[in-house]
Design a protein around this motif. Sequence first.
Motif, mmCIF file in Angstrom:
data_model
loop_
_atom_site.group_PDB
_atom_site.id
_atom_site.type_symbol
_atom_site.label_atom_id
_atom_site.label_comp_id
_atom_site.label_asym_id
_atom_site.label_seq_id
_atom_site.Cartn_x
_atom_site.Cartn_y
_atom_site.Cartn_z
ATOM 1 N N SER A 213 0.817 -1.221 0.000
ATOM 2 C CA SER A 213 0.000 0.000 0.000
ATOM 3 C C SER A 213 0.846 1.264 0.000
ATOM 4 O O SER A 213 0.352 2.348 -0.314
ATOM 5 N N GLU A 415 -7.018 -5.697 -5.335
ATOM 6 C CA GLU A 415 -7.743 -6.263 -4.196
ATOM 7 C C GLU A 415 -6.937 -6.216 -2.898
ATOM 8 O O GLU A 415 -7.471 -5.938 -1.818
ATOM 9 N N SER A 416 -5.638 -6.475 -2.966
ATOM 10 C CA SER A 416 -4.821 -6.526 -1.746
ATOM 11 C C SER A 416 -4.701 -5.165 -1.067
ATOM 12 O O SER A 416 -4.290 -5.083 0.094
ATOM 13 N N ASP A 419 -8.195 -3.808 2.650
ATOM 14 C CA ASP A 419 -8.172 -4.855 3.665
ATOM 15 C C ASP A 419 -9.381 -4.851 4.584
ATOM 16 O O ASP A 419 -9.521 -5.719 5.440
ATOM 17 N N LYS A 421 -13.194 -5.520 5.751
ATOM 18 C CA LYS A 421 -14.153 -6.570 5.431
ATOM 19 C C LYS A 421 -15.253 -6.048 4.517
ATOM 20 O O LYS A 421 -15.662 -6.713 3.557
ATOM 21 N N ARG A 424 -13.901 -5.482 0.962
ATOM 22 C CA ARG A 424 -13.700 -6.747 0.239
ATOM 23 C C ARG A 424 -15.035 -7.298 -0.274
ATOM 24 O O ARG A 424 -15.124 -7.801 -1.396
#
Length: 501
Positions: A213, A415-416, A419, A421, A424
């Motif tokens: 990041s 996507e990574s 983080d 919830k 995602r």
Amino acid sequence: MAAETELKFRVPPRKLKALEKPRIAGSKSGEPSGSDLLSTYFDTGKYKLKRHGLTLRVRWDGHDHVQTIKSGAGPRFERGEWETGLADGSLDLDKAEGTPLESLASGRLRHKLKPVFETSVRRITVPLRTKRSEIELAIDRGQATAGHRSRPIQEIELELKRGRLLDLFRIARELERRSDAELDLRSKADRGYELAGGEQHIAVSAESVVLDSECTAGEAFRVIARSALRHFSSNVDAVREGHPEGIHQMRVGLRRLRAAISLFSKILSRASTEDVKGELKWLTGALAPARELDVFVKEEIEPATHDVLLRRGGRAIRQEFSGRRDQAFAQARQAVDSPRYRNLLIGTLQWIATNQTIAAADEGGPIGKFAVALLHRRIKKLRKEGRRLDQLSARQRHKVRIRAKKIRYAIDFFESLFDGKRERKLLARLSRHLKRVQDALGSLNDFVAHRKLAVDAALKAPHRKERARAFASGVVLGREEQTVKPLMKIAAKEVRGLAKF
């Protein structure tokens, strides 16, 4: 830690001997030296180290045992490498301190580690010098062994010991021209794990992209682009073996790289990027007929031949399109066996690894900010185009489908970085939404392509089979048309649903 910067190539066995005394313009080669290397690679039964991007081995060179830990390549192309001497061939995880393995090196892991495979090679090392760089050429002959399975090793490695990446790639290109060397982005460890799992020449899917990041957009692009290059090039053996899934996965890898270039286009250097895009487009086009014909034969032609109404016509079109498919597979093999393909691999990796890629002085700024802005902009544009989906031509609908696919690739790439919830879950929902758009428009696009194929086959049929083949082609297309008719409504509905995101 040492930063290992190297290129690995597979070389035809008959060409290896000549490389022991290379003559490369602008460089001087030293005296070759030989050694026998026996390396044992360790991991758990579920390959925990591999899943964390780590390699652990113990090597015996005839004099000393050396324990080596390697990490995956970072944004700047080099790999981390940590070496320590051992009294004997036994692992010593206490010496993992200060390495990426340290956080995993629990007592439980120590008990689970076991030999997974080993490599035994005769290595000839040749030092190369240019005005600004020192490069080591290693020529390896031997084999990898996992249980009762084995595979030959016939390859060379070029490692930059000191100096410039451009010198490394210049020598690599010269060796490729002289020895038909093919760049191989998979390490000995990658192929050893494949061997241990009993997998050979199978289709390789995309690996997960993990971004830091804190990195810039330019650094993130290099990680993504190298992952896509590794993805499509890892399927070359499956393409040569004529595996349909290998051709599909190579095309997916190519599309992922082309999508990444499009997504990051604002920060890329235009001149060098255009050359790479042209070569990627050539290879994609060389593989396209094989994939299209394979899908058409399996999903439309073969089921139709079981219909008693078609009889001779069904057999005729199956014979026709199976023959065309075989020719297309041969064309795909010819493409990946060509000097142009080998040059594409080196040229693309050089473009990614050196300073030819990013034009923006700030490398696009922080990747998190870049990713959010890109997703927002792309979704907004897709929604706008999707409002008049039923008014678009087949070509325009295809462009909308490609736009949806690029956003899905962007989600995979980024996507990574998310983080939370909730984030995602939102990304997963968005990806499923886009897949339904993509699938619906993809089926419509396939129907248009299949109609062209069927009409062409009917018009070119021998006179004695003309009517039967034309009738069978019409039945196949009629059935397919009934299937795809409702898909326009589905696609339009899913595009409207993007308002939630």
